[in-house]
Design an enzyme around this catalytic site. Sequence first.
Site, PDB file in Angstrom:
ATOM      1  N   SER A   1       0.888  -1.152  -0.177  1.00 54.76           N
ATOM      2  CA  SER A   1      -0.242  -0.204  -0.306  1.00 54.76           C
ATOM      3  C   SER A   1       0.919   0.905   0.413  1.00 54.76           C
ATOM      4  CB  SER A   1      -0.696   0.044   1.179  1.00 54.76           C
ATOM      5  OG  SER A   1      -1.226   1.501   1.206  1.00 54.76           O
TER       6      SER A   1
ATOM      7  N   TYR B   1      -1.906   1.071  10.487  1.00 54.04           N
ATOM      8  CA  TYR B   1      -1.577   0.552   8.781  1.00 54.04           C
ATOM      9  C   TYR B   1      -0.182   0.536   8.711  1.00 54.04           C
ATOM     10  CZ  TYR B   1      -3.607  -1.217   4.553  1.00 54.04           C
ATOM     11  OH  TYR B   1      -3.632  -1.541   3.428  1.00 54.04           O
TER      12      TYR B   1
END
Length: 253
Positions: A139, A152
């Site tokens: 990501s 995250y």
Amino acid sequence: MPATSQKTAVVTGASSGIGAETARQLAAAGYRVFLAARRVDRIEALAAETGGTPVATDVTDADSVAALAAAVGPSLDVLVNNAGGAFGVSPVAEGDVEDWRAMYDVNVLGTLAVTRALLPALIRSGEASGGSAIVNVGSIAGRIAYEGGGGYNAAKFGLKALTNALRLEIVEQPVRVMEIAPGMVRTDEFSLVRMGGDQERADAVYAGVPEPLVAADIADAIVWMVTRPAHVNIDELVIKPRVQAAPHKVHRV
């Protein structure tokens, strides 16, 4: 294509979103795809659609990962480590330790477990065919930290480190090690899960964004990566919608 010569692929997290679409596109490209996910009903339906092989898999459970490796067998051409997820948007000062642990478990340790279990099959296939491939789905959160994303961020930065270390460690093997790092991708579940099932908050993530990426965009890129010539390694591919300059900078209308 005869079963004996058909290339094989494993896609984890194949029950929805990027994983399901990647499985569809790999199947369309001629691969026999092992569909690995926890939700058996979904991967069975996808198997009926694509001709793939469903394998109930929890990447955080050692016995489950071992069963996946047994189902795949002695050789494998492509591994897409897609299983992952984000849980919560609390700032670091209020971070939920269990949410952070869950993110690390699935995004980093789950990728480690599956890669370790399937690497011998990937090496064997690479030796026979000239090259196999691993694609880890990271990501842009693994490149730029942002407020409310600490847990995250930590998990995806960890996945990036794992990917880079593995590439160094097995450079002598005929296995390409790659990472795709998507930005804003609108799927049915990612933001809904992150927001604890709050549909209104999940919808707000994409509110006013004219054209976020969709799962098919990422799947298309993954198939392109793994179908490059065996001597071509796409170390990392960062892919964002045009209207997203950074995790925190998105044009909305």
